[in-house]
Design a protein around this motif. Sequence first.
Motif, PDB file in Angstrom:
ATOM      1  N   GLY A 171       0.791  -0.974  -0.055  1.00 54.26           N
ATOM      2  CA  GLY A 171      -0.294  -0.491  -0.379  1.00 54.26           C
ATOM      3  C   GLY A 171       1.073   1.274  -0.137  1.00 54.26           C
ATOM      4  N   PRO A 172       1.420   1.186   1.225  1.00 51.28           N
ATOM      5  CA  PRO A 172       2.144   2.824   0.486  1.00 51.28           C
ATOM      6  C   PRO A 172       3.329   3.146  -0.368  1.00 51.28           C
ATOM      7  N   LEU A 173       3.931   1.482  -0.285  1.00 50.72           N
ATOM      8  CA  LEU A 173       5.073   1.675  -1.866  1.00 50.72           C
ATOM      9  C   LEU A 173       4.397   2.268  -2.403  1.00 50.72           C
ATOM     10  N   LEU A 174       3.384   1.157  -3.272  1.00 56.66           N
ATOM     11  CA  LEU A 174       2.685   1.936  -4.808  1.00 56.66           C
ATOM     12  C   LEU A 174       1.959   2.625  -4.290  1.00 56.66           C
ATOM     13  N   GLN A 175       1.598   3.499  -3.735  1.00 58.15           N
ATOM     14  CA  GLN A 175       0.896   4.784  -3.638  1.00 58.15           C
ATOM     15  C   GLN A 175       2.183   6.083  -3.704  1.00 58.15           C
ATOM     16  N   VAL A 176       3.390   6.161  -3.127  1.00 60.75           N
ATOM     17  CA  VAL A 176       4.409   6.461  -3.509  1.00 60.75           C
ATOM     18  C   VAL A 176       5.002   7.049  -4.650  1.00 60.75           C
ATOM     19  N   ALA A 177       5.082   5.297  -4.994  1.00 59.62           N
ATOM     20  CA  ALA A 177       5.738   5.587  -5.855  1.00 59.62           C
ATOM     21  C   ALA A 177       4.271   6.080  -7.609  1.00 59.62           C
ATOM     22  N   LEU A 235      -5.546   1.192  -4.001  1.00 60.18           N
ATOM     23  CA  LEU A 235      -4.626   1.552  -5.367  1.00 60.18           C
ATOM     24  C   LEU A 235      -5.099   1.533  -6.897  1.00 60.18           C
ATOM     25  N   GLY A 236      -5.690   0.318  -7.042  1.00 56.34           N
ATOM     26  CA  GLY A 236      -6.728   0.770  -8.096  1.00 56.34           C
ATOM     27  C   GLY A 236      -6.935   2.070  -8.977  1.00 56.34           C
ATOM     28  N   LYS A 237      -7.077   2.208  -8.109  1.00 58.86           N
ATOM     29  CA  LYS A 237      -7.026   4.114  -8.266  1.00 58.86           C
ATOM     30  C   LYS A 237      -5.722   4.745  -8.608  1.00 58.86           C
ATOM     31  N   LYS A 238      -5.102   4.807  -8.503  1.00 64.09           N
ATOM     32  CA  LYS A 238      -3.936   5.055  -8.593  1.00 64.09           C
ATOM     33  C   LYS A 238      -2.928   4.787  -9.346  1.00 64.09           C
ATOM     34  N   VAL A 239      -2.585   3.135  -9.448  1.00 69.80           N
ATOM     35  CA  VAL A 239      -2.109   2.724 -10.356  1.00 69.80           C
ATOM     36  C   VAL A 239      -2.370   2.781 -12.120  1.00 69.80           C
ATOM     37  N   ASN A 240      -1.117   2.093 -12.589  1.00 70.79           N
ATOM     38  CA  ASN A 240      -1.361   2.575 -14.238  1.00 70.79           C
ATOM     39  C   ASN A 240      -2.237   0.844 -15.382  1.00 70.79           C
ATOM     40  N   THR A 241      -1.617  -0.140 -14.220  1.00 69.48           N
ATOM     41  CA  THR A 241      -2.192  -1.564 -14.438  1.00 69.48           C
ATOM     42  C   THR A 241      -2.889  -2.496 -13.780  1.00 69.48           C
ATOM     43  N   ILE A 242      -3.570  -2.683 -13.743  1.00 69.70           N
ATOM     44  CA  ILE A 242      -4.126  -4.122 -12.702  1.00 69.70           C
ATOM     45  C   ILE A 242      -4.483  -5.428 -13.559  1.00 69.70           C
ATOM     46  N   CYS A 243      -3.733  -6.333 -12.764  1.00 70.43           N
ATOM     47  CA  CYS A 243      -3.460  -7.700 -13.944  1.00 70.43           C
ATOM     48  C   CYS A 243      -4.698  -8.202 -12.591  1.00 70.43           C
ATOM     49  N   VAL A 244      -5.699  -9.230 -13.154  1.00 68.81           N
ATOM     50  CA  VAL A 244      -6.557 -10.262 -12.867  1.00 68.81           C
ATOM     51  C   VAL A 244      -6.935 -11.503 -12.858  1.00 68.81           C
ATOM     52  N   ALA A 245      -7.171 -12.034 -11.659  1.00 72.41           N
ATOM     53  CA  ALA A 245      -7.453 -13.672 -12.385  1.00 72.41           C
ATOM     54  C   ALA A 245      -8.429 -14.340 -12.431  1.00 72.41           C
ATOM     55  N   TYR A 246      -9.963 -13.626 -12.659  1.00 68.47           N
ATOM     56  CA  TYR A 246     -11.408 -13.966 -12.384  1.00 68.47           C
ATOM     57  C   TYR A 246     -11.610 -12.909 -13.383  1.00 68.47           C
ATOM     58  N   ASP A 247     -12.911 -13.135 -14.119  1.00 73.91           N
ATOM     59  CA  ASP A 247     -13.617 -12.565 -14.634  1.00 73.91           C
ATOM     60  C   ASP A 247     -14.347 -11.544 -13.806  1.00 73.91           C
ATOM     61  N   GLY A 248     -14.770 -10.332 -14.420  1.00 73.43           N
ATOM     62  CA  GLY A 248     -15.678  -9.289 -13.630  1.00 73.43           C
ATOM     63  C   GLY A 248     -14.958  -8.848 -12.278  1.00 73.43           C
ATOM     64  N   LEU A 249     -13.869  -8.690 -12.521  1.00 66.85           N
ATOM     65  CA  LEU A 249     -13.579  -8.177 -11.586  1.00 66.85           C
ATOM     66  C   LEU A 249     -12.972  -5.515 -11.271  1.00 66.85           C
TER      67      LEU A 249
END
Length: 366
Positions: A108-114, A137-151
């Motif tokens: 959380g803190p690490l990705l928030q700062v980055a 973090l999903g609102k902040k980062v560039n890409t979100i890799c997921v393992a399930y449909d519907g996220l």
Amino acid sequence: MKPYKFILSGGGTGGHIYPAVAIADELKSRYSDAEFLFVGASDRMEMDKVPQAGYKIEGLWISGIQRKLTLKNLAFPFKLISSLLKSRKIIKQFKPDAVIGTGGFASGPLLQVASSKGIPSLIQEQNSFPGITNKLLGKKVNTICVAYDGLERFFPKEKVKLTGNPIRKDLLEVKNKQIEGKDAFTLKHNKKTLLVLGGSLGARRINQLIEANIDFFEAQDIQVIWQCGKLYYDQYKQYNDLDRVQVHAFLNNMDLAYAAADVIISRAGAISVSELCIVGKPVIFIPSPNVAEDHQTKNAKSVADKNAAILIREKDLDADFQNEFSALISNEEKQKELSKNIEALALVNATNDIVDEVEKLLNSAS
């Protein structure tokens, strides 16, 4: 061009640590001169497991908020401020080209700062229901890799990439290691082997089940590899005195443990489910009912509904376990059917696909 630098952050359980290690290993295979740094919670298992995998790690003073009212929650704001300050220092000194989070408090803190500094950042969500850290973090980062449909109902749709969960490369060769696996655990090759997995920290109800059924397994002519978790090892290590039972706090050679197994009993965390699809052995899932949105039961049901595993809820263990286990262990055709069906669900290219997304971020940044 100077070598790339990557920071990876994730931990608390093996389900967050091993995906991060798998991603780092794939990046290392593509960029042999790259530099890597892991960031974890200073008092959690990643501080041991990451160095064992060959990577450096820095620890943050961070933990989650307890769901019950507790004095520990009073320290949370101070831990968060401390972790944000240390994350800022780590990023300033290391100067990463990309930052990757796999869940857990430290990410959380690490990705928030980055992300606030415009550094290309990606998170990998293993579950069908995201944890609070990744949701934020999903609102902040560039890409979100997921393992399930519907996220998309939790994350911005344009950022979501369906990749599957990263799996350690050594698991891809499990089928060719059965003799090596049985020898590594000094097992008898002419007897069926049950592998019991309660997650990296152990599962109290599964441990109680195995203890209550020691004589039952003996009557079934079964030998048992029992990973009880470090929290429970002292309580159950006495069963190592039995010829047919091996009790382990933790299994470092998971590929050989999987290879040695004929039948597996497991929790249904997302990474466990993904690994078991790759391994392709008959599985009895006993999901934990004590996780957010009961996502382990949802994970297990998604497999069991395809006739690819057996699902027994904790509340039904006393009534159903022995009948279900006996019916499975005595039926070779059923074992083959479950193996074939669960293997068909495997996403074997997940790690490659995630690293492809990291490469896209690197290319767009340059």
